[in-house]
Design an enzyme around this catalytic site. Sequence first.
Site, PDB file in Angstrom:
ATOM      1  CD  GLU A   1      -2.942  -1.200   2.231  1.00 30.71           C
ATOM      2  OE1 GLU A   1      -2.433  -1.502   3.320  1.00 30.71           O
ATOM      3  OE2 GLU A   1      -4.158  -0.985   2.082  1.00 30.71           O
TER       4      GLU A   1
ATOM      5  CD  GLU B   1      -3.379  -6.439   3.601  1.00 31.85           C
ATOM      6  OE1 GLU B   1      -3.469  -7.201   2.630  1.00 31.85           O
ATOM      7  OE2 GLU B   1      -2.767  -5.355   3.555  1.00 31.85           O
TER       8      GLU B   1
HETATM    9  N1  CAA Z   1       4.765  -7.725  11.602  1.00 28.76           N
HETATM   10  C1  CAA Z   1       5.499  -8.102  12.663  1.00 28.76           C
HETATM   11  N2  CAA Z   1       6.369  -9.129  12.631  1.00 28.76           N
HETATM   12  C2  CAA Z   1       6.518  -9.776  11.459  1.00 28.76           C
HETATM   13  C3  CAA Z   1       5.793  -9.430  10.310  1.00 28.76           C
HETATM   14  C4  CAA Z   1       4.887  -8.345  10.409  1.00 28.76           C
HETATM   15  N3  CAA Z   1       4.163  -7.921   9.354  1.00 28.76           N
HETATM   16  N4  CAA Z   1       6.130 -10.262   9.310  1.00 28.76           N
HETATM   17  C5  CAA Z   1       7.052 -11.099   9.805  1.00 28.76           C
HETATM   18  N5  CAA Z   1       7.281 -10.813  11.101  1.00 28.76           N
HETATM   19  C6  CAA Z   1       8.251 -11.460  11.989  1.00 28.76           C
HETATM   20  C7  CAA Z   1       7.964 -12.939  12.192  1.00 28.76           C
HETATM   21  O1  CAA Z   1       7.067 -13.138  13.257  1.00 28.76           O
HETATM   22  C8  CAA Z   1       9.346 -13.472  12.503  1.00 28.76           C
HETATM   23  O2  CAA Z   1       9.620 -13.146  13.846  1.00 28.76           O
HETATM   24  P1  CAA Z   1      10.512 -14.128  14.751  1.00 28.76           P
HETATM   25  O3  CAA Z   1      11.851 -14.178  14.079  1.00 28.76           O
HETATM   26  O4  CAA Z   1      10.495 -13.474  16.091  1.00 28.76           O
HETATM   27  O5  CAA Z   1       9.789 -15.446  14.715  1.00 28.76           O
HETATM   28  C9  CAA Z   1      10.259 -12.606  11.632  1.00 28.76           C
HETATM   29  O6  CAA Z   1       9.495 -11.431  11.317  1.00 28.76           O
HETATM   30  C10 CAA Z   1      10.694 -13.257  10.333  1.00 28.76           C
HETATM   31  O7  CAA Z   1       9.533 -13.735   9.670  1.00 28.76           O
HETATM   32  P2  CAA Z   1       9.512 -15.139   8.892  1.00 28.76           P
HETATM   33  O8  CAA Z   1      10.088 -16.191   9.769  1.00 28.76           O
HETATM   34  O9  CAA Z   1       8.146 -15.327   8.381  1.00 28.76           O
HETATM   35  O10 CAA Z   1      10.572 -14.810   7.730  1.00 28.76           O
HETATM   36  P3  CAA Z   1      10.581 -15.247   6.201  1.00 28.76           P
HETATM   37  O11 CAA Z   1      11.801 -14.657   5.626  1.00 28.76           O
HETATM   38  O12 CAA Z   1      10.303 -16.708   6.083  1.00 28.76           O
HETATM   39  O13 CAA Z   1       9.296 -14.524   5.522  1.00 28.76           O
HETATM   40  C11 CAA Z   1       7.814 -12.716   5.006  1.00 28.76           C
HETATM   41  C12 CAA Z   1       9.254 -13.143   5.388  1.00 28.76           C
HETATM   42  C13 CAA Z   1       7.457 -13.234   3.603  1.00 28.76           C
HETATM   43  C14 CAA Z   1       7.765 -11.212   5.012  1.00 28.76           C
HETATM   44  C15 CAA Z   1       6.818 -13.299   6.030  1.00 28.76           C
HETATM   45  O14 CAA Z   1       7.267 -12.999   7.334  1.00 28.76           O
HETATM   46  C16 CAA Z   1       5.409 -12.807   5.904  1.00 28.76           C
HETATM   47  O15 CAA Z   1       4.661 -13.261   5.060  1.00 28.76           O
HETATM   48  N6  CAA Z   1       5.010 -11.871   6.805  1.00 28.76           N
HETATM   49  C17 CAA Z   1       3.664 -11.404   6.944  1.00 28.76           C
HETATM   50  C18 CAA Z   1       3.272 -10.511   5.810  1.00 28.76           C
HETATM   51  C19 CAA Z   1       1.882 -10.000   6.014  1.00 28.76           C
HETATM   52  O16 CAA Z   1       0.946 -10.727   6.286  1.00 28.76           O
HETATM   53  N7  CAA Z   1       1.748  -8.681   5.856  1.00 28.76           N
HETATM   54  C20 CAA Z   1       0.498  -8.055   5.944  1.00 28.76           C
HETATM   55  C21 CAA Z   1       0.356  -7.515   7.321  1.00 28.76           C
HETATM   56  S1  CAA Z   1      -1.270  -6.907   7.540  1.00 28.76           S
HETATM   57  C22 CAA Z   1      -1.251  -5.374   6.904  1.00 28.76           C
HETATM   58  O17 CAA Z   1      -0.301  -4.904   6.359  1.00 28.76           O
HETATM   59  C23 CAA Z   1      -2.584  -4.720   7.147  1.00 28.76           C
HETATM   60  C24 CAA Z   1      -2.704  -3.336   6.851  1.00 28.76           C
HETATM   61  O18 CAA Z   1      -2.797  -2.915   5.739  1.00 28.76           O
HETATM   62  C25 CAA Z   1      -2.877  -2.372   7.959  1.00 28.76           C
END
Ligand code: CAA
Length: 715
Positions: free
Chosen positions: A116, A136
Site C-alpha cells: 500500500e 491481509e
Molecule cells: N509484523 C510483525 N512481525 C513480522 C511481520 C509483520 N508484518 N512479518 C514477519 N514478522 C516477523 C515474524 O514473526 C518473525 O519473527 P521471529 O523471528 O520473532 O519469529 C520474523 O518477522 C521473520 O519472519 P519469517 O520467519 O516469516 O521470515 P521469512 O523470511 O520466512 O518470511 C515474510 C518473510 C514473507 C515477510 C513473512 O514474514 C510474511 O509473510 N510476513 C507477513 C506478511 C503480512 O501478512 N503482511 C500483511 C500484514 S497486515 C497489513 O499490512 C494490514 C494493513 O494494511 C494495515
Amino acid sequence: MTASTASPASPASPVVSRTLHGNVLVVGIDHPPVNALSVDVRRGLVEAIEAAQADPAVTAVLIVGAGRNFIAGADIREFGKPPLAPLLPTVCNRIEACPKLVVAAIHGAALGGGLEIALAAHYRLAVRGAKLGLPEVQLGLLPGAGGTQRTPRLIGAAAALDLMLSGRHARAEEALQLGLIDRLGATDDVLGEGLAYVRELLAAHAAVRPTRAASALSDAGVDAMRAAVEAARKETATRARGLFSPMKIIDAVEAAFTLPFDEGLALERRLFVECLESPQRAGLVHAFFAEREVAKAPETKAATPRAVATIGVVGGGTMGAGIAVAVLDAGLPVTMIERDDEALARGRAHVERVYDGLVAKGRIKTDAKAAALARFTGSTSYEALAQADLVIEAVFEDMAVKKAVFSELDRVCKRGAVLATNTSYLDIDEIAGATSRPADVIGLHFFSPANIMKLLEIVVPARVSADVVATAFELARQLRKVPVRAGACDGFIGNRLLAVYRTAADYLMEDGASPYQIDRAMREFGYPMGPYQVVDLAGGDIGWAARKRRAPTRDPRMRYVEIADRLCERGWFGQKTGRGFYRYEPGARTGAPDLEVEAIVEAERLRVGISARSFTDDEIVRRLMCAIINEAANVVREGIALRPLDVDITLIYGYGFPRYRGGPMKYADMLGLPTVLAELERLSQEDAFFWRPSPLIVKLVERGADFSSLNGTAS
Ligand code: CAA
Ligand code: NAI
C-alpha cells in the site's frame, strides 16, 4: 546504500534513514527483521516526506527497504493494541499528496501495508525476486490503507479481487504484467535501479501521478466490474465459508467503482476496523505467530542438527509411500525397504501413483515425476540402509513388528544415523529399547496423505539426544512441514485429543443427538468434516482395532459407547465398504444419512436404558470443545505439549480445526476460562470421570490467568 554521491540529509528516525543522492532523497526503511510498519517507521516516513517537500535541494524521493525486504506490511504485533498516530492510511495519503515525485523501489517482500505504501507512491519499480501481495485476508483483515481503492484503479476489479481474496504473492514479472508496477529492474541492485529510474522520470519531466486520480473505470467498464464483483461474491460464499473478512474485501473493492475516492477510503476504514475487532482476526494472528513459534523447540537452540543427505523408509504402505514422496519432493534420495519383492513392487507403485495423481491434477509435470523417481531406490535387504543418515519406519502398527525392524536397523545402520518411527500410538521408549542406541531413536509422526499434510509431530522419548531432536526439526524445515514437539504418551498430542473428541461425540450420540446432527454442528463450527465423516473416511476398522486393544486396560469408570462396534460387526467400515455411519454410492466420497444406522443407535440406547434427549447444535459444539480443551490442558500440564500454542498448531494443521478460531486453546481464552470451567463443572455432574476439570484450568482460573500466559509470546 552504495552510491558515492550520497550524503546524509538529516539525523532522521533510527529506522527510517534519509540520504541525498544528488537531488534525490533516498528514504531507507531499516527495521529488522522484515521492515514492518511499526509506529516509528510510520512516523519516520511522514517526517521524510515533509523534509523532502521543504527542502529545495530535493526534487524527488525514492523509498527503498534495507535487508531482505521492501516492507512486509503492518506490524502485526500492534493489532489489537491502541492505535498510535500517524495511522497507515495517513502515511499513504501523505506520500501520495507529496508535490515532488515519489518512487518506490521494491525488492523482497512488499506485502500488505508495504504494498500500500508503494501504491501510494507515484511510480513503482521492482527487481526480480520481489514478492508483491495483499495477504491481509490470511490475518482476518482487508487492506486498510487504501489498498482496496488503489489496487482496482491500477489493475481492475478482477485482478485486485484475486490478489486480495487469495492473499497470494505475485512475482515482479507478473506484477509488471498486471500493471501493479511500472518497471522491472534489469539487475537486482534495487537502489541503483531505483535511482536510475527516478533520474529517467525526472529527465522526461514525468508528472506527479497520484493513483487516486486514476479513474476506477478506465480499464474495466461498469459491466466487467459488476461481473467481477458478483463472481467473487458467489465463489467466496462457498470457498471462504464462515470467514468474515472476504465479503468485506469485496464490499470495499466495489466501492472503488461506486464511490468517490475519499468516500471509498472512509468505507474501507470502517470495514477494516470491523475486521480488526473480529475474533477471527485474533484467531488468525495468533495462528501466524504460533506457527513460527512451534519451530523454536529448546533443542533447536541447544544443539546442532546432524547432516542428513540420504534417507531410508521402511514400509511402502499408505504412510511409507507418502513419506517417501515428501522426502523426494524435498530433493533428497530415498531407499525404501519392504518385506519381499511383491510388497516392494507395491510400495514403488504406491509412490508412482501419488505422482500420477499430481500429474493428472496438473500440479507437476511428467518430467518432475521422472526426476523425483530417479532419486528413489528399493530393496528387500536392510543392508541397503547401511549409509542412510536417517531412517523412517512406517510398518504395521504392531510392537513386535516394530521392535524386529529396529533391531535390524541397529544391526545395519551406521553410527550416528537417526532412527525414526512413524508410530501413531506405540511406546517409543520401548521401541528404542530394541536397539543399542536409544539416544538416536525418535518419533516422526506424519499425517495422511504424508506428502500433503503439513503437520509433523516430533515425538521426543526419554533417552533421545538433543541433536537428534534438532535434526528432526531441520528435516521438517527441509520437507516444508510444520513441526510440533510432542512428549511420548498414548496418542501424543493430536491423537490423544482426537480420542476425547470422538468419545464426547459418542456420548452425545448415545444420549440423543444423531451422528448427522453432530457432523453438521461441527461443520458449522468450521471443521471441513464432522467426526463421523472422518471415521468413515479413515476406515472404522482402525478405531475398532484400537478399541479392542485397549479394552483390557480401559478404566472401569470410563463410560463406553458400543454403537461404532455394532457397525463394524456388520463390516461397515465407511467409504471403503460403501457403508459406515453414512451410505455411499459406488465411488462416491460423500455419503447419505442411513436410517438403519439411526435404528442401530436407537437400539443401543434402549439396550443401555437411555431415553434420547435433544441437543442444540450449540450444545454439541460446547461439549466437544470442552472435551478437547480439558484434555489439551492436561497435555500441557504433563509437558506433552510445550505450550498451549503447540496444541493449537497441531489441531489446525493435522485435524482440520478452523484456523480462524486460532486453535482450541486460543478459542478457550476467547470464550473465557471461567466459562469453560463452569461448563466442565456442570458436565461433571453427569459424568465425574470424563468431565473432571483439568487441574491446570482450575489453577489458571484461580490466578485470573489464561492459556496465553503460558505461551511466552506477544499474541
Ligand atoms: N509484523 C510483525 N512481525 C513480522 C511481520 C509483520 N508484518 N512479518 C514477519 N514478522 C516477523 C515474524 O514473526 C518473525 O519473527 P521471529 O523471528 O520473532 O519469529 C520474523 O518477522 C521473520 O519472519 P519469517 O520467519 O516469516 O521470515 P521469512 O523470511 O520466512 O518470511 C515474510 C518473510 C514473507 C515477510 C513473512 O514474514 C510474511 O509473510 N510476513 C507477513 C506478511 C503480512 O501478512 N503482511 C500483511 C500484514 S497486515 C497489513 O499490512 C494490514 C494493513 O494494511 C494495515
Ligand atoms: P500399511 O498397512 O498401509 O503399510 C504398512 C507397510 O509396512 C506394508 O506395506 C507392509 O508390507 C510393510 N511392512 C510390514 N512389516 C514390514 C517389515 N518388517 N519390513 C518392511 N516392511 C514391512 O500401514 P500404514 O497406514 O502405512 O501405517 C504405517 C505406520 O504409520 C503405522 O505405524 C501407523 O500407525 C502409522 N500411521 C498411519 C497413519 C494413517 O493414516 N494410515 C497416520 C500416521 C501414522
